[in-house]
Enzyme design. Structure first.
Site, PDB file in Angstrom:
ATOM      1  N   GLY A   1      16.068  16.918  -0.497  1.00 26.98           N
ATOM      2  CA  GLY A   1      16.268  17.997  -1.457  1.00 26.98           C
ATOM      3  C   GLY A   1      17.740  18.215  -1.697  1.00 26.98           C
ATOM      4  N   LYS A   2      18.027  19.098  -2.632  1.00 27.83           N
ATOM      5  CA  LYS A   2      19.425  19.351  -2.963  1.00 27.83           C
ATOM      6  C   LYS A   2      20.198  19.846  -1.737  1.00 27.83           C
ATOM      7  CE  LYS A   2      18.221  20.132  -7.725  1.00 27.83           C
ATOM      8  NZ  LYS A   2      18.140  20.957  -8.897  1.00 27.83           N
TER       9      LYS A   2
END
Ligand code: GLU
Length: 480
Positions: free
Chosen positions: A246-247
């Site tokens: 994920g980011k």
């Protein structure tokens, strides 16, 4: 296989996350490998998540990676428009056909009522399935009313090209929404309609859609469509743990890597090989080689771990490869935005020379900024960097000064300032002074660069030039 049509169907909800790009790369490779078509379709029906400018970012990312598309935004094609938001009438038509056939219905049930049903099921600890609550006599459809599929609960068997043979029971089938009350279709419906209208043969997408697949199979059946090949791409995992990348895991957008000086060849190579290999030890692939060698059968069915160190290693490999195969000039052309500011006032040939001696140490092209400063700016003299250097601290300052003076004398006698002549002089200096290369060369290297490392000393001196090199050595000798 004939008439292969693949698609990349991103939602314009922000930048292209590195974990999503494989869903573009693999369809591209399959299309090119089969002389087929690759479609870019923008799935912008979730208006709440729509981000202005995201489509352009998607287009730029694909173009930068060299993934061209045969139909879609910018290039057009026989199935225009390629933005789902502009295809609302098409979806409505298909939904109406299903309503006419008794396989879909207008649903005026207010949200609160649906929440009650859900609550009821939670209380009874039974799964909430809307089909158990579907209105008995649905009204005639009017704009503003959702349209739902009228499912027939049953078991499904299907084959996923990556996940293998799948089976589900009737409990996973429900009356999914086809058209929302805002008039936009759901992803679940729109992609079925579009894939059919656009003749898509290979549906390659993230594995998160696997659990909804039985509902898609029910729709193919109700619409009398043949199933495309279904190819689920496993998640890309964060560097540690067992979660999806994920980011927050430091995964940047593709364009950020571009701006940091990662080459598109390396990015494509790295991502294509994340969860796929051709069964050999080969790690570096050109785009053409990937097109030739890629195979759906060899996509791993478990998550692939993202490893930025490997990406940067691969980038280094690609930097060297471009230099070796296409020459210094070609590599230079790829680096123009990555030099320290001061480099701008130096002639291009000088920058090409600097690049030629330093390229094999670069991991990204932005390393040029940190690694080449002393070629363009006079370094600040820092005597402690010399006297405390791990190879030099055994010597007294007087010894260092005298060694430096001997070196200056020797180098001043080099008339032809070339790689070879300088190497001869440096070797003679070693013999004459009885010093170790680590001592003598560190001293000269630091005195001309004040950088933690530099390319081979003779090459560094050649590129800096006779005058600059001797001036810097003299200035240091005077300061000790
Ligand atoms: N719009 C979907 C997404 O961005 C695409 C899924 C698909 O390829 O069908 O996740």
């Amino acid at each position: 296989m004939k008439n292969v049509v693949t698609r990349f169907a991103p939602s314009p909800t922000g930048y292209i996350h590195i974990g999503n790009v494989r869903s573009a790369i693999y369809p591209y490779l399959v299309a090119r490998q089969n002389n087929g078509k690759m479609i870019l379709r923008i799935e912008d029906t979730d208006r709440g998540r729509y981000v202005e400018g995201a489509t352009e970012l998607i287009e730029d990312t694909l173009k930068w990676l060299g993934l061209d598309w045969d139909e879609g935004p910018l290039v057009g094609g026989p199935n225009e428009p390629y933005f789902q938001s502009e295809r609302r009438e098409i979806y409505l038509e298909w939904a109406k056909k299903l309503m006419d056939a008794g396989r879909a219905y207008a649903d005026p049930t207010p949200e609160e009522k649906i929440d009650e049903y859900r609550h009821e099921c939670n209380e009874k600890k039974v799964p909430f399935l809307y089909r158990n609550f579907r209105p008995e006599n649905p009204p005639k459809w009017e704009p503003g009313m959702p349209i739902r599929f009228k499912t027939i609960p049953k078991s499904y068997d299907w084959h996923d090209e990556v996940m293998g043979d799948m089976h589900t029971g009737p409990e996973v089938l429900d009356d999914i929404i086809l058209i929302k009350k805002d008039g936009y279709p759901t992803y679940n419906f729109a992609h079925i309609v579009d894939d059919a209208e656009m003749g898509v043969t290979h549906v390659m997408r993230g594995v998160e859609y696997l659990s909804s697949t039985p509902n898609y199979l029910a729709l193919y059946e109700a619409l009398e469509l043949s199933r495309p090949l279904l190819i689920s791409l496993p998640h890309i995992l964060a560097p540690t743990g067992n979660k999806k990348l994920g980011k927050r895991d430091g995964a940047k957008s593709v364009t950020e890597y571009r701006d940091d000086g990662v080459l598109p060849e390396a990015m494509l190579n790295y991502l294509a090989c994340l969860g796929w290999n051709d069964g050999t030890e080969q790690e570096i692939y050109t785009k053409d080689e990937l097109v030739e060698k890629f195979s759906i059968e060899r996509i791993q069915n478990s998550g692939a771990r993202y490893d930025e160190t490997k990406l940067l290693w691969m980038n280094g490999q690609w930097i060297r490869r471009i230099f070796d195969e296409q020459g210094a000039r070609a590599l230079y052309d790829r680096t123009v935005n990555f030099w320290p500011e001061e480099a701008a006032s130096y002639p291009e040939e000088y920058r090409v020379k600097v690049l030629s001696i330093i390229y094999d140490r670069l991991k990204t092209m932005s390393d040029l900024k940190t690694m080449t400063g002393y070629f363009f700016t006079e370094p600040e003299i820092d005597v402690t960097a010399i006297v405390e250097n791990k190879f030099l601290k055994k010597m007294s300052e007087a010894e260092i000064e005298s060694l430096l003076k001997t070196a200056i004398q020797k180098l001043s006698d080099v008339k032809e300032w070339t790689e070879d002549k300088l190497q001869v002089a440096l070797n003679e200096l070693l013999e004459e002074t009885g010093k170790k290369p680590a001592e003598l060369f560190s001293l000269i290297r630091i005195a001309v660069s004040f950088a933690p490392f530099s390319p081979a000393l003779n090459l560094t001196l050649v590129v800096l030039g006779r005058e600059v090199s001797l001036a810097r050595l003299n200035a240091v000798a005077r300061s000790i």
